[in-house]
Design a protein around this motif. Structure first.
Motif, PDB file in Angstrom:
ATOM      1  N   ARG A   1     -13.160   4.393   8.518  1.00  0.00           N
ATOM      2  CA  ARG A   1     -14.047   4.310   7.355  1.00  0.00           C
ATOM      3  C   ARG A   1     -14.201   2.882   6.862  1.00  0.00           C
ATOM      4  O   ARG A   1     -15.316   2.433   6.547  1.00  0.00           O
ATOM      5  CB  ARG A   1     -13.501   5.193   6.217  1.00  0.00           C
TER       6      ARG A   1
ATOM      7  N   SER B   1      -5.505  11.692   9.247  1.00  0.00           N
ATOM      8  CA  SER B   1      -6.033  11.186   7.975  1.00  0.00           C
ATOM      9  C   SER B   1      -6.076   9.661   7.970  1.00  0.00           C
ATOM     10  O   SER B   1      -7.062   9.056   7.513  1.00  0.00           O
ATOM     11  CB  SER B   1      -5.177  11.683   6.809  1.00  0.00           C
TER      12      SER B   1
ATOM     13  N   THR C   1       0.840  -1.192   0.000  1.00  0.00           N
ATOM     14  CA  THR C   1       0.000   0.000   0.000  1.00  0.00           C
ATOM     15  C   THR C   1       0.872   1.239   0.000  1.00  0.00           C
ATOM     16  O   THR C   1       2.007   1.214   0.501  1.00  0.00           O
ATOM     17  CB  THR C   1      -0.919   0.024   1.234  1.00  0.00           C
TER      18      THR C   1
ATOM     19  N   GLU D   1      -9.322   6.982   7.791  1.00  0.00           N
ATOM     20  CA  GLU D   1      -9.398   5.890   6.827  1.00  0.00           C
ATOM     21  C   GLU D   1      -9.628   4.548   7.518  1.00  0.00           C
ATOM     22  O   GLU D   1     -10.426   3.730   7.048  1.00  0.00           O
ATOM     23  CB  GLU D   1      -8.110   5.837   5.995  1.00  0.00           C
TER      24      GLU D   1
ATOM     25  N   GLU E   1      -7.489   1.421  -0.154  1.00  0.00           N
ATOM     26  CA  GLU E   1      -8.278   1.180  -1.371  1.00  0.00           C
ATOM     27  C   GLU E   1      -9.348   0.118  -1.141  1.00  0.00           C
ATOM     28  O   GLU E   1      -9.364  -0.929  -1.794  1.00  0.00           O
ATOM     29  CB  GLU E   1      -7.345   0.776  -2.519  1.00  0.00           C
TER      30      GLU E   1
ATOM     31  N   ASP F   1      -1.416   6.111   2.166  1.00  0.00           N
ATOM     32  CA  ASP F   1      -2.178   7.349   2.313  1.00  0.00           C
ATOM     33  C   ASP F   1      -3.687   7.110   2.306  1.00  0.00           C
ATOM     34  O   ASP F   1      -4.415   7.646   3.131  1.00  0.00           O
ATOM     35  CB  ASP F   1      -1.817   8.329   1.190  1.00  0.00           C
ATOM     36  N   VAL F   2      -4.144   6.296   1.361  1.00  0.00           N
ATOM     37  CA  VAL F   2      -5.563   5.992   1.225  1.00  0.00           C
ATOM     38  C   VAL F   2      -5.714   4.474   1.173  1.00  0.00           C
ATOM     39  O   VAL F   2      -4.960   3.795   0.474  1.00  0.00           O
ATOM     40  CB  VAL F   2      -6.151   6.631  -0.053  1.00  0.00           C
TER      41      VAL F   2
END
Length: 262
Positions: free
Chosen positions: A129, A122, A93, A126, A99, A96-97
């Motif tokens: 989320r 941040s 990965t 994530e 996927e 940062d985000v």
């Protein structure tokens, strides 16, 4: 500061994680108190910062039916994990985000990650989320006072930690993030609005590979249980007195485990 992901590819770091942190007995008490009750109850786990797959080996021992996905920023770590555990799903990965869709995993696990992430807010968003039930996280190192992280003052040299004589110190420097405990818990409560947060931690000194402006910090693991974001959060902490006093000073309400029993 650049998180310097390539630093984790050094041979000594990969060798270390191939042979340690791979059994239930290797978990710290602050991890074990949440890990062992929660992981057996989760059908799917995302392991962020999986290194060479040691945590997968622990998970399959306590919950062999769990669907597992491991992520790491280091190609060398992922290669080692795939060789050790070819049956598991390991992916590189960017860090940062994540996927994955919302609520993709019942549990998101990140141990030994956030203390190296300057933009921890941040990443914490994530993690919550993509989790449908729980996040089990080793938080940034906490302080009982206001503090602004400074990359020039707080860092770890991996060449020193893993005794890598062939690597230059500057090339293996990674962030070591210190955070005001009040800032951390205010963010979790106000922005993430979970149903429940349980936190356990203790003060301890750094390893010799770390440079930082304080003699000791609070090592803290938190279990965050997601909710509907509507009601108040139930915060229960087993943390040292200076950290509790800092939370009280900031107006953050919490319970202590023994207070509930009494």
């Amino acid at each position: 500061m650049n998180e310097n992901h390539p630093a984790w590819d050094i041979d000594e770091a990969v060798a270390y994680y191939r042979t340690t942190r791979n059994k239930p007995g290797d978990l710290y008490e602050s991890e074990r108190v949440f890990f062992l009750p929660v992981v057996p109850d989760c059908a799917s786990v995302l392991d962020l910062g999986c290194a060479a797959g040691g945590t997968y080996n622990i998970i399959r021992e306590v919950n062999p039916q769990a669907a597992y996905t491991g992520l790491d920023v280091s190609p060398a770590m992922i290669d080692a994990a795939r060789r050790l555990f070819p049956e598991a799903d390991f992916r590189r990965t960017a860090g940062d985000v994540l996927e994955f869709p919302d609520n993709a995993f019942e549990l998101v696990l990140a141990l030994g990650v956030f203390n190296h992430i300057p933009d921890w807010k941040s990443l914490l968003r994530e993690c919550c989320r993509v989790a449908s039930r729980y996040c089990l996280l080793d938080l940034t190192r906490l302080l009982p006072q206001a503090h602004v992280y400074d990359a020039a003052q707080s860092y770890m040299v991996l060449a020193d930690r893993f005794s890598s004589a062939g690597e230059a110190a500057a090339e293996t420097r990674v962030p070591y993030v210190l955070t005001d405990a009040a800032e951390m818990f205010a963010f979790i409560l106000d922005e993430l609005r979970p149903k429940r947060v349980l936190a356990k931690g203790y003060f301890g000194p750094y390893s010799p590979s770390i440079t930082a402006p304080f003699p000791e910090v609070c090592f803290t693991v938190a279990l965050i249980e997601k909710g509907d974001g509507q009601g108040p959060t139930d915060l229960v902490v087993d943390l040292p007195r200076p950290i509790r006093e800092r939370l009280t000073q900031a107006g953050i309400a919490f319970d202590e485990p023994f207070a509930r029993i009494i």
